[in-house]
Design a protein around this motif. Structure first.
Motif, mmCIF file in Angstrom:
data_model
loop_
_atom_site.group_PDB
_atom_site.id
_atom_site.type_symbol
_atom_site.label_atom_id
_atom_site.label_comp_id
_atom_site.label_asym_id
_atom_site.label_seq_id
_atom_site.Cartn_x
_atom_site.Cartn_y
_atom_site.Cartn_z
ATOM 1 N N VAL A 1 42.864 43.859 37.824
ATOM 2 C CA VAL A 1 43.231 43.524 39.198
ATOM 3 C C VAL A 1 41.983 43.242 40.023
ATOM 4 N N GLY A 2 40.911 44.007 39.802
ATOM 5 C CA GLY A 2 39.662 43.756 40.511
ATOM 6 C C GLY A 2 39.108 42.367 40.208
ATOM 7 N N LEU A 3 39.186 41.935 38.944
ATOM 8 C CA LEU A 3 38.744 40.592 38.573
ATOM 9 C C LEU A 3 39.632 39.531 39.213
ATOM 10 N N TYR A 4 40.941 39.806 39.267
ATOM 11 C CA TYR A 4 41.877 38.875 39.898
ATOM 12 C C TYR A 4 41.564 38.709 41.382
ATOM 13 N N ILE A 5 41.252 39.807 42.065
ATOM 14 C CA ILE A 5 40.878 39.741 43.479
ATOM 15 C C ILE A 5 39.632 38.876 43.656
ATOM 16 N N ALA A 6 38.661 39.064 42.778
ATOM 17 C CA ALA A 6 37.435 38.267 42.851
ATOM 18 C C ALA A 6 37.739 36.786 42.643
ATOM 19 N N ALA A 7 38.666 36.488 41.727
ATOM 20 C CA ALA A 7 39.048 35.097 41.485
ATOM 21 C C ALA A 7 39.724 34.488 42.712
ATOM 22 N N CYS A 8 40.582 35.271 43.360
ATOM 23 C CA CYS A 8 41.254 34.780 44.575
ATOM 24 C C CYS A 8 40.229 34.512 45.681
ATOM 25 N N ALA A 9 39.266 35.413 45.828
ATOM 26 C CA ALA A 9 38.270 35.272 46.888
ATOM 27 C C ALA A 9 37.330 34.107 46.640
ATOM 28 N N SER A 10 37.128 33.761 45.367
ATOM 29 C CA SER A 10 36.210 32.670 45.040
ATOM 30 C C SER A 10 36.910 31.331 44.882
ATOM 31 N N GLY A 11 38.256 31.338 44.920
ATOM 32 C CA GLY A 11 39.002 30.093 44.806
ATOM 33 C C GLY A 11 39.170 29.610 43.386
ATOM 34 N N THR A 12 39.003 30.494 42.400
ATOM 35 C CA THR A 12 39.121 30.089 40.998
ATOM 36 C C THR A 12 40.396 30.590 40.348
ATOM 37 N N ALA A 13 41.282 31.204 41.125
ATOM 38 C CA ALA A 13 42.544 31.677 40.577
ATOM 39 C C ALA A 13 43.483 30.493 40.347
ATOM 40 N N THR A 14 44.579 30.740 39.664
ATOM 41 C CA THR A 14 45.517 29.697 39.275
ATOM 42 C C THR A 14 46.006 28.874 40.458
ATOM 43 N N GLY A 15 45.790 27.576 40.386
ATOM 44 C CA GLY A 15 46.358 26.669 41.379
ATOM 45 C C GLY A 15 45.699 26.704 42.739
ATOM 46 N N ASP A 16 44.680 27.512 42.938
ATOM 47 C CA ASP A 16 44.033 27.612 44.245
ATOM 48 C C ASP A 16 43.052 26.450 44.428
ATOM 49 N N LYS A 17 43.175 25.747 45.547
ATOM 50 C CA LYS A 17 42.262 24.654 45.856
ATOM 51 C C LYS A 17 41.079 25.128 46.687
ATOM 52 N N LYS A 18 41.228 26.302 47.284
ATOM 53 C CA LYS A 18 40.144 26.869 48.063
ATOM 54 C C LYS A 18 40.280 28.379 48.048
ATOM 55 N N PRO A 19 39.233 29.118 48.408
ATOM 56 C CA PRO A 19 39.309 30.587 48.399
ATOM 57 C C PRO A 19 40.436 31.100 49.288
ATOM 58 N N ASN A 20 41.109 32.142 48.822
ATOM 59 C CA ASN A 20 42.145 32.788 49.626
ATOM 60 C C ASN A 20 41.517 33.532 50.797
ATOM 61 N N THR A 21 42.231 33.609 51.898
ATOM 62 C CA THR A 21 41.763 34.402 53.023
ATOM 63 C C THR A 21 41.910 35.887 52.695
ATOM 64 N N VAL A 22 41.232 36.707 53.476
ATOM 65 C CA VAL A 22 41.310 38.150 53.249
ATOM 66 C C VAL A 22 42.745 38.641 53.411
ATOM 67 N N SER A 23 43.454 38.131 54.416
ATOM 68 C CA SER A 23 44.838 38.568 54.636
ATOM 69 C C SER A 23 45.731 38.168 53.462
ATOM 70 N N THR A 24 45.495 36.990 52.881
ATOM 71 C CA THR A 24 46.273 36.565 51.714
ATOM 72 C C THR A 24 45.995 37.462 50.521
ATOM 73 N N ILE A 25 44.739 37.807 50.302
ATOM 74 C CA ILE A 25 44.382 38.682 49.181
ATOM 75 C C ILE A 25 44.992 40.067 49.373
ATOM 76 N N GLU A 26 44.972 40.584 50.597
ATOM 77 C CA GLU A 26 45.574 41.890 50.857
ATOM 78 C C GLU A 26 47.073 41.855 50.602
ATOM 79 N N ARG A 27 47.712 40.724 50.974
ATOM 80 C CA ARG A 27 49.145 40.599 50.695
ATOM 81 C C ARG A 27 49.405 40.531 49.194
ATOM 82 N N ARG A 28 48.568 39.789 48.467
ATOM 83 C CA ARG A 28 48.738 39.703 47.019
ATOM 84 C C ARG A 28 48.594 41.080 46.376
#
Length: 390
Positions: A98-125
């Motif tokens: 999960v920690g690696l997944y959070i890092a991927a979301c923050a860096s914009g490298t997670a599945t289908g992400d065109k740009k880094p997720n916002t902090v609020s989006t990551i907290e919701r995820r």
């Protein structure tokens, strides 16, 4: 990867299966949306309990809003897709994964992400993952250092002040009402929605969740009572539980929420069921279905743009400024009453939350420094808060 159905099939036929496992069975852990949970046929469940299992499913659905379930389902799909691409097992929940997944979301490298997720989006995820894992009987430890430390670093690195929607003030609302066609049922409906939403400080889900009367629909979240001389009483179930909202009659029928609602109900011939419904046939035919709460956001944005609210901004900037919350923010920003009454009207648990809705208040009303050129500080030791409001 372990599926819910796999877990159920491994249970002994002699044992009564866990009701949450039954209710959460959706055929695939990678659901893309949040449709109604399907009927469950489980041979290990006694026939006399099948109806009770269906009722339990309904109660579990009612434990969260449809919007929350849709978000949780979408986030679960996002996480499962990322795990699949990385060749990582989802179960049991691993804080390092999960920690690696959070890092991927923050860096914009997670599945289908065109740009880094916002902090609020990551907290919701993260909340979505916790909920989904818990419903499958395998809780996620969010306090584990692999999650907590990464999340703290994400907040420190990427956190930014919240971008709040623009408040619709009374003069803005009047201008918006003038853009609506009073000669159509759609225009009358939209007029009643704007006035009721503003005067009641209602959330968009609360507006469309209202019924004409009590206990008239299964999906209703409140109802209205009209008193001939005094006004309107709205009883609704919001985020903080049941509450009553009093809306008095206006000094003019043109801007009176009660008069607007009465006109809509009379001409639309609605006496039972959902209060606000779809209008078809060039604004002449009223359907039976309840409006989606997204319609409120679209209405506010459309009317605000048509009325030229915040005309000092570009068209693109204005389009991002308005949504359903603009009505609640407008009431909080313009109501000239004690703050505790505004807090009660909005249904907030704290005064701090109410202040977050006050977009255009005088932020320098209380100034602890000495005003330039003045011999005395603006705030003196013996001054009461009421003195500051004079």
């Amino acid at each position: 990867m372990l599926r819910i159905s796999d877990k159920l099939h491994t249970q002994s036929a002699a044992a009564l299966p866990d009701i949450i496992d039954i209710v959460m069975q959706m055929g695939d852990a990678d659901l893309a949306s949040s449709p109604p949970l399907p009927a469950i046929a489980n041979p290990s469940l006694p026939a006399q309990l099948e109806a009770l299992a269906g009722r339990a499913r309904d109660y579990i659905e009612a434990a969260s809003s449809a919007n929350t379930r849709r978000a949780y389902a979408a986030d679960w799909k996002h996480f499962s897709s990322w795990c699949r691409r990385q060749g990582i097992e989802m179960f049991p929940p691993d804080p390092q994964v999960v920690g690696l997944y959070i890092a991927a979301c923050a860096s914009g490298t997670a599945t289908g992400d065109k740009k880094p997720n916002t902090v609020s989006t990551i907290e919701r995820r993260l909340s979505s993952l916790s909920w989904n894992f818990a419903q499958r009987g395998q809780p996620l430890d969010r306090k584990d250092r692999h999650i907590a430390t990464v999340m703290a670093g994400v907040r420190n690195t990427h956190a930014s002040p919240p971008r709040q929607k623009e408040a619709i003030l009374p003069e803005d609302l009047i201008a918006m009402l003038e853009t609506l066609d009073r000669g159509t049922l759609r225009g009358l409906r939209d007029r009643a929605m704007l006035l009721l939403g503003f005067a009641g400080g209602l959330r968009r889900s609360e507006i469309v969740g209202l019924d004409v009367g009590r206990d008239q629909t299964e999906d209703g979240r409140g109802w209205v009572e009209i008193f001939a001389d005094k006004g309107l009483l709205v009883t609704l179930r919001g985020k903080t539980g049941w509450r009553e909202v009093e809306i008095g009659r206006g000094s003019s029928d043109a801007t009176c929420p009660v008069a607007a609602l009465q006109t809509w109900l009379r001409l639309a011939r609605i006496a039972h069921g959902p209060l606000f419904r779809r209008v078809a046939g060039q604004g002449r035919a009223v359907g039976v279905d309840r409006l989606n709460d997204q319609e409120v956001a679209r209405l506010v944005k459309r009317a605000a743009l048509a009325a030229g609210v915040r005309g000092d901004l570009s068209e693109g900037e204005r389009a991002k400024k308005f949504a359903g919350h603009s009505l609640r923010a407008g009431l909080a920003s313009s109501a000239e009453v004690d703050e505790r009454y505004v807090q009660k009207q909005l249904g907030h648990a704290s005064a701090e939350m109410t202040r977050n809705y006050q977009r255009r208040r005088d932020r320098f009303r209380v100034n602890l420094t000495k005003a330039p050129g003045s011999d005395a500080p603006v705030l003196s030791a013996g001054m009461r808060r009421s003195d500051l409001r004079r």
